[in-house]
Design a protein around this motif. Structure first.
Motif, mmCIF file in Angstrom:
data_model
loop_
_atom_site.group_PDB
_atom_site.id
_atom_site.type_symbol
_atom_site.label_atom_id
_atom_site.label_comp_id
_atom_site.label_asym_id
_atom_site.label_seq_id
_atom_site.Cartn_x
_atom_site.Cartn_y
_atom_site.Cartn_z
ATOM 1 N N SER A 37 0.555 -5.749 -6.080
ATOM 2 C CA SER A 37 -0.154 -6.305 -6.956
ATOM 3 C C SER A 37 -0.050 -4.855 -7.800
ATOM 4 O O SER A 37 1.233 -4.289 -8.133
ATOM 5 C CB SER A 37 -1.260 -4.843 -5.767
ATOM 6 O OG SER A 37 -2.760 -4.030 -6.598
ATOM 7 N N SER A 38 -0.640 -4.786 -8.962
ATOM 8 C CA SER A 38 -0.073 -4.569 -10.368
ATOM 9 C C SER A 38 -0.803 -2.609 -10.731
ATOM 10 O O SER A 38 -0.360 -2.311 -11.131
ATOM 11 C CB SER A 38 -1.361 -4.894 -11.528
ATOM 12 O OG SER A 38 -1.010 -6.242 -11.365
ATOM 13 N N TYR A 39 -1.660 -2.407 -9.116
ATOM 14 C CA TYR A 39 -1.889 -1.020 -9.194
ATOM 15 C C TYR A 39 -1.140 -0.437 -8.084
ATOM 16 O O TYR A 39 -0.821 -1.253 -7.451
ATOM 17 C CB TYR A 39 -3.668 -1.416 -9.008
ATOM 18 C CG TYR A 39 -4.153 -1.967 -10.456
ATOM 19 C CD1 TYR A 39 -4.912 -3.515 -10.254
ATOM 20 C CD2 TYR A 39 -4.112 -1.226 -11.605
ATOM 21 C CE1 TYR A 39 -5.295 -3.890 -11.067
ATOM 22 C CE2 TYR A 39 -4.812 -1.410 -12.557
ATOM 23 C CZ TYR A 39 -5.912 -2.794 -12.506
ATOM 24 O OH TYR A 39 -5.554 -3.803 -13.357
ATOM 25 N N SER A 40 -1.171 0.213 -7.640
ATOM 26 C CA SER A 40 -1.491 1.033 -6.158
ATOM 27 C C SER A 40 -2.202 0.754 -5.435
ATOM 28 O O SER A 40 -3.668 0.963 -5.372
ATOM 29 C CB SER A 40 -2.003 2.946 -5.983
ATOM 30 O OG SER A 40 -0.509 3.426 -7.157
ATOM 31 N N LYS A 42 -7.753 1.019 7.552
ATOM 32 C CA LYS A 42 -7.350 0.669 6.472
ATOM 33 C C LYS A 42 -6.077 1.621 5.628
ATOM 34 O O LYS A 42 -5.990 2.643 6.361
ATOM 35 C CB LYS A 42 -8.555 1.252 5.396
ATOM 36 C CG LYS A 42 -9.242 2.235 5.637
ATOM 37 C CD LYS A 42 -10.705 2.431 5.343
ATOM 38 C CE LYS A 42 -11.440 4.394 5.436
ATOM 39 N NZ LYS A 42 -12.587 4.112 4.140
ATOM 40 N N TYR A 43 -5.297 1.511 4.258
ATOM 41 C CA TYR A 43 -4.753 2.309 4.095
ATOM 42 C C TYR A 43 -5.060 2.798 2.405
ATOM 43 O O TYR A 43 -5.149 1.349 1.840
ATOM 44 C CB TYR A 43 -3.019 1.804 3.590
ATOM 45 C CG TYR A 43 -2.299 2.484 2.556
ATOM 46 C CD1 TYR A 43 -2.293 1.884 1.677
ATOM 47 C CD2 TYR A 43 -1.913 3.820 3.284
ATOM 48 C CE1 TYR A 43 -1.196 2.950 0.622
ATOM 49 C CE2 TYR A 43 -1.396 4.285 1.980
ATOM 50 C CZ TYR A 43 -0.893 3.568 1.095
ATOM 51 O OH TYR A 43 0.226 4.149 0.490
ATOM 52 N N THR A 44 -5.452 3.458 2.370
ATOM 53 C CA THR A 44 -6.103 3.936 0.794
ATOM 54 C C THR A 44 -5.117 5.571 -0.176
ATOM 55 O O THR A 44 -5.268 6.236 -0.212
ATOM 56 C CB THR A 44 -7.323 4.759 0.567
ATOM 57 O OG1 THR A 44 -7.433 5.693 1.674
ATOM 58 C CG2 THR A 44 -8.136 2.764 1.095
ATOM 59 N N SER A 45 -3.516 5.495 0.121
ATOM 60 C CA SER A 45 -2.843 6.579 -0.073
ATOM 61 C C SER A 45 -2.175 7.241 -0.002
ATOM 62 O O SER A 45 -1.597 9.299 -0.157
ATOM 63 C CB SER A 45 -3.023 6.114 -1.595
ATOM 64 O OG SER A 45 -3.756 7.999 -2.405
ATOM 65 N N GLY A 49 -7.335 -3.834 -5.401
ATOM 66 C CA GLY A 49 -6.782 -3.257 -7.105
ATOM 67 C C GLY A 49 -7.376 -2.631 -7.180
ATOM 68 O O GLY A 49 -6.889 -1.691 -8.854
ATOM 69 N N GLY A 50 -7.682 -1.317 -6.429
ATOM 70 C CA GLY A 50 -8.696 -0.246 -7.007
ATOM 71 C C GLY A 50 -10.089 -0.802 -7.537
ATOM 72 O O GLY A 50 -10.975 0.040 -8.570
#
Lengths: 114, 114
Positions: A27-30, A49-52, A95-96
Protein backbone atom coordinates in the motif's frame (compact mmCIF):
# COMPACT_ATOMS: atom_id res chain seq x y z
CA UNK A 1 -1.96 1.69 -5.40
CA UNK A 2 -2.54 -1.24 -3.11
CA UNK A 3 -2.71 -5.00 -3.36
CA UNK A 4 -3.16 -8.01 -1.15
CA UNK A 5 -1.88 -11.56 -1.59
CA UNK A 6 -3.21 -14.52 0.29
CA UNK A 7 -0.41 -17.02 0.08
CA UNK A 8 -2.51 -20.20 0.30
CA UNK A 9 -5.69 -20.92 -1.61
CA UNK A 10 -6.45 -23.90 0.68
CA UNK A 11 -5.36 -24.74 4.21
CA UNK A 12 -6.24 -27.99 5.93
CA UNK A 13 -5.77 -28.55 9.68
CA UNK A 14 -7.02 -31.05 12.22
CA UNK A 15 -9.56 -30.02 14.80
CA UNK A 16 -7.80 -28.76 17.93
CA UNK A 17 -4.58 -27.76 16.13
CA UNK A 18 -3.43 -24.20 15.37
CA UNK A 19 -4.58 -22.27 12.32
CA UNK A 20 -2.35 -19.94 10.28
CA UNK A 21 -3.71 -18.09 7.25
CA UNK A 22 -1.12 -15.91 5.55
CA UNK A 23 -1.63 -12.50 4.02
CA UNK A 24 0.84 -10.00 2.54
CA UNK A 25 -0.10 -6.54 1.40
CA UNK A 26 1.29 -3.52 -0.37
CA UNK A 27 0.00 0.00 0.00
CA UNK A 28 1.19 3.52 -0.77
CA UNK A 29 -0.55 4.74 2.39
CA UNK A 30 -0.66 3.65 6.00
CA UNK A 31 -3.14 0.86 5.45
CA UNK A 32 -6.08 -0.42 7.38
CA UNK A 33 -6.30 -4.20 7.20
CA UNK A 34 -9.19 -6.56 7.72
CA UNK A 35 -10.00 -10.23 7.77
CA UNK A 36 -13.46 -11.33 6.71
CA UNK A 37 -14.97 -14.81 6.97
CA UNK A 38 -17.57 -16.33 4.68
CA UNK A 39 -19.35 -19.47 5.81
CA UNK A 40 -21.01 -21.63 3.15
CA UNK A 41 -23.97 -19.89 1.48
CA UNK A 42 -23.57 -16.82 3.69
CA UNK A 43 -22.38 -13.27 3.30
CA UNK A 44 -19.02 -12.02 4.52
CA UNK A 45 -18.61 -11.10 8.17
CA UNK A 46 -15.85 -9.00 9.69
CA UNK A 47 -13.50 -11.07 11.88
CA UNK A 48 -11.11 -8.33 12.92
CA UNK A 49 -9.52 -5.07 11.79
CA UNK A 50 -6.26 -3.18 12.17
CA UNK A 51 -6.43 0.62 11.94
CA UNK A 52 -3.04 1.81 13.25
CA UNK A 53 -3.67 1.18 16.92
CA UNK A 54 -2.30 -2.00 18.57
CA UNK A 55 -0.42 -4.23 16.12
CA UNK A 56 -1.87 -7.40 17.64
CA UNK A 57 -5.57 -7.42 16.95
CA UNK A 58 -8.08 -9.74 18.53
CA UNK A 59 -11.25 -10.69 16.72
CA UNK A 60 -14.29 -12.83 17.14
CA UNK A 61 -14.27 -16.60 17.70
CA UNK A 62 -10.74 -16.65 19.11
CA UNK A 63 -8.99 -15.36 16.00
CA UNK A 64 -6.22 -12.80 16.08
CA UNK A 65 -3.85 -11.18 13.61
CA UNK A 66 -0.58 -9.32 13.90
CA UNK A 67 0.31 -6.35 11.75
CA UNK A 68 4.03 -6.48 10.83
CA UNK A 69 5.01 -3.44 8.84
CA UNK A 70 8.58 -4.63 8.20
CA UNK A 71 7.25 -7.82 6.63
CA UNK A 72 4.13 -6.21 5.10
CA UNK A 73 2.14 -9.06 6.57
CA UNK A 74 -1.13 -9.49 8.42
CA UNK A 75 -1.40 -13.21 9.14
CA UNK A 76 -4.49 -14.65 10.82
CA UNK A 77 -4.08 -17.20 13.61
CA UNK A 78 -6.13 -19.22 16.03
CA UNK A 79 -4.64 -21.50 18.70
CA UNK A 80 -7.11 -24.34 18.32
CA UNK A 81 -9.30 -24.99 15.31
CA UNK A 82 -12.94 -25.90 15.65
CA UNK A 83 -15.11 -27.63 13.06
CA UNK A 84 -17.22 -24.47 12.82
CA UNK A 85 -14.16 -22.53 11.57
CA UNK A 86 -14.41 -24.25 8.17
CA UNK A 87 -15.05 -21.36 5.79
CA UNK A 88 -13.52 -19.02 3.23
CA UNK A 89 -11.32 -16.25 4.67
CA UNK A 90 -10.54 -12.97 2.93
CA UNK A 91 -7.74 -10.56 3.74
CA UNK A 92 -8.61 -6.99 2.78
CA UNK A 93 -6.56 -3.81 2.60
CA UNK A 94 -7.86 -0.26 2.66
CA UNK A 95 -5.68 2.61 1.52
CA UNK A 96 -7.59 5.29 3.35
CA UNK A 97 -10.58 5.71 1.06
CA UNK A 98 -12.92 4.41 3.72
CA UNK A 99 -15.19 1.64 2.60
CA UNK A 100 -14.68 2.70 -1.05
CA UNK A 101 -11.02 1.87 -1.21
CA UNK A 102 -11.02 -1.80 -0.26
CA UNK A 103 -8.97 -4.41 -2.10
CA UNK A 104 -9.92 -8.03 -1.43
CA UNK A 105 -7.56 -10.99 -1.54
CA UNK A 106 -8.57 -14.06 -3.49
CA UNK A 107 -9.51 -15.98 -0.37
CA UNK A 108 -8.21 -18.97 1.58
CA UNK A 109 -10.43 -21.98 1.99
CA UNK A 110 -9.97 -23.42 5.48
CA UNK A 111 -10.71 -27.12 5.87
CA UNK A 112 -10.98 -28.67 9.33
CA UNK A 113 -10.30 -32.39 9.54
CA UNK A 114 -12.06 -34.27 12.39
CA UNK B 1 -33.43 -7.35 12.66
CA UNK B 2 -31.28 -8.09 9.59
CA UNK B 3 -28.78 -5.29 8.96
CA UNK B 4 -28.40 -5.79 5.20
CA UNK B 5 -31.09 -7.79 3.49
CA UNK B 6 -31.28 -8.70 -0.16
CA UNK B 7 -33.94 -10.51 -2.13
CA UNK B 8 -34.34 -12.90 -3.69
CA UNK B 9 -31.79 -15.35 -2.31
CA UNK B 10 -31.96 -17.53 -5.42
CA UNK B 11 -32.82 -16.75 -9.03
CA UNK B 12 -32.90 -19.27 -11.84
CA UNK B 13 -33.71 -17.91 -15.25
CA UNK B 14 -33.19 -18.35 -18.96
CA UNK B 15 -30.71 -16.50 -21.13
CA UNK B 16 -32.09 -13.27 -22.49
CA UNK B 17 -34.42 -12.59 -19.57
CA UNK B 18 -34.30 -9.54 -17.29
CA UNK B 19 -34.05 -9.83 -13.53
CA UNK B 20 -33.73 -7.55 -10.49
CA UNK B 21 -32.21 -7.94 -7.06
CA UNK B 22 -33.22 -5.67 -4.20
CA UNK B 23 -31.16 -4.59 -1.22
CA UNK B 24 -31.99 -2.67 1.93
CA UNK B 25 -29.84 -1.66 4.91
CA UNK B 26 -31.01 -0.40 8.29
CA UNK B 27 -27.60 0.62 9.63
CA UNK B 28 -27.79 4.28 8.68
CA UNK B 29 -24.73 3.96 6.40
CA UNK B 30 -24.23 6.47 3.64
CA UNK B 31 -22.76 4.09 1.05
CA UNK B 32 -23.97 0.88 -0.53
CA UNK B 33 -22.23 -1.53 -2.88
CA UNK B 34 -22.80 -4.38 -5.25
CA UNK B 35 -20.16 -7.08 -5.45
CA UNK B 36 -20.03 -10.09 -7.76
CA UNK B 37 -18.53 -13.35 -6.50
CA UNK B 38 -17.59 -15.91 -9.13
CA UNK B 39 -17.38 -19.67 -8.82
CA UNK B 40 -13.79 -19.40 -7.51
CA UNK B 41 -15.00 -17.12 -4.69
CA UNK B 42 -13.25 -14.09 -6.18
CA UNK B 43 -15.00 -10.87 -5.16
CA UNK B 44 -15.20 -7.98 -7.57
CA UNK B 45 -16.78 -4.63 -6.83
CA UNK B 46 -19.35 -3.55 -9.39
CA UNK B 47 -20.94 -0.36 -8.11
CA UNK B 48 -20.86 2.00 -5.18
CA UNK B 49 -23.52 4.56 -4.30
CA UNK B 50 -23.07 7.33 -1.75
CA UNK B 51 -26.25 9.14 -0.68
CA UNK B 52 -27.98 7.99 -3.87
CA UNK B 53 -25.10 9.19 -6.07
CA UNK B 54 -23.10 6.74 -8.19
CA UNK B 55 -19.47 6.80 -7.01
CA UNK B 56 -17.87 3.66 -8.40
CA UNK B 57 -18.82 2.06 -11.66
CA UNK B 58 -16.29 -0.60 -12.48
CA UNK B 59 -16.00 -2.19 -15.90
CA UNK B 60 -19.38 -3.84 -15.96
CA UNK B 61 -21.55 -4.39 -19.05
CA UNK B 62 -24.20 -1.72 -19.39
CA UNK B 63 -26.79 -4.49 -19.14
CA UNK B 64 -26.27 -4.02 -15.40
CA UNK B 65 -28.03 -0.96 -14.04
CA UNK B 66 -28.05 -0.05 -10.36
CA UNK B 67 -30.71 2.20 -8.88
CA UNK B 68 -30.75 3.83 -5.48
CA UNK B 69 -34.13 5.36 -4.59
CA UNK B 70 -32.78 6.45 -1.21
CA UNK B 71 -29.63 5.85 0.80
CA UNK B 72 -31.10 2.78 2.50
CA UNK B 73 -31.86 0.96 -0.75
CA UNK B 74 -29.79 -0.14 -3.71
CA UNK B 75 -31.28 -2.34 -6.41
CA UNK B 76 -29.58 -4.10 -9.31
CA UNK B 77 -31.35 -4.68 -12.59
CA UNK B 78 -29.82 -6.96 -15.20
CA UNK B 79 -31.06 -6.99 -18.81
CA UNK B 80 -30.59 -9.68 -21.42
CA UNK B 81 -29.00 -12.18 -19.05
CA UNK B 82 -26.05 -14.23 -20.32
CA UNK B 83 -24.55 -17.49 -19.09
CA UNK B 84 -21.53 -15.61 -17.73
CA UNK B 85 -23.74 -13.60 -15.42
CA UNK B 86 -24.22 -16.69 -13.26
CA UNK B 87 -22.66 -15.79 -9.91
CA UNK B 88 -23.50 -14.76 -6.38
CA UNK B 89 -24.25 -11.06 -6.06
CA UNK B 90 -23.65 -9.42 -2.70
CA UNK B 91 -24.98 -6.14 -1.47
CA UNK B 92 -22.98 -4.37 1.22
CA UNK B 93 -23.10 -1.11 3.13
CA UNK B 94 -20.50 1.01 4.86
CA UNK B 95 -19.24 4.51 5.49
CA UNK B 96 -17.34 6.26 2.73
CA UNK B 97 -15.56 8.68 5.03
CA UNK B 98 -13.05 7.80 7.66
CA UNK B 99 -10.75 4.83 7.78
CA UNK B 100 -13.04 2.21 9.16
CA UNK B 101 -13.52 0.41 5.85
CA UNK B 102 -15.82 -2.04 7.53
CA UNK B 103 -18.50 -3.43 5.28
CA UNK B 104 -21.68 -5.20 6.25
CA UNK B 105 -22.77 -7.78 3.71
CA UNK B 106 -26.08 -9.29 2.83
CA UNK B 107 -26.36 -13.05 2.48
CA UNK B 108 -26.09 -12.96 -1.28
CA UNK B 109 -28.33 -13.64 -4.25
CA UNK B 110 -27.31 -16.67 -6.28
CA UNK B 111 -28.14 -16.12 -9.93
CA UNK B 112 -28.16 -19.09 -12.27
CA UNK B 113 -28.64 -18.43 -15.97
CA UNK B 114 -29.59 -21.47 -18.06
Amino acid sequence: AQSVTQLDSHVSVSEGTPVLLRCNYSSSYSPSLFWYVQHPNKGLQLLLKYTSAATLVKGINGFEAEFKKSETSFHLTKPSAHMSDAAEYFCVVSGGGGADGLTFGKGTHLIIQP
Amino acid sequence: DTAVSQTPKYLVTQMGNDKSIKCEQNLGHDTMYWYKQDSKKFLKIMFSYNNKELIINETVPNRFSPKSPDKAHLNLHINSLELGDSAVYFCASGRRSGITGELFFGEGSRLTVL
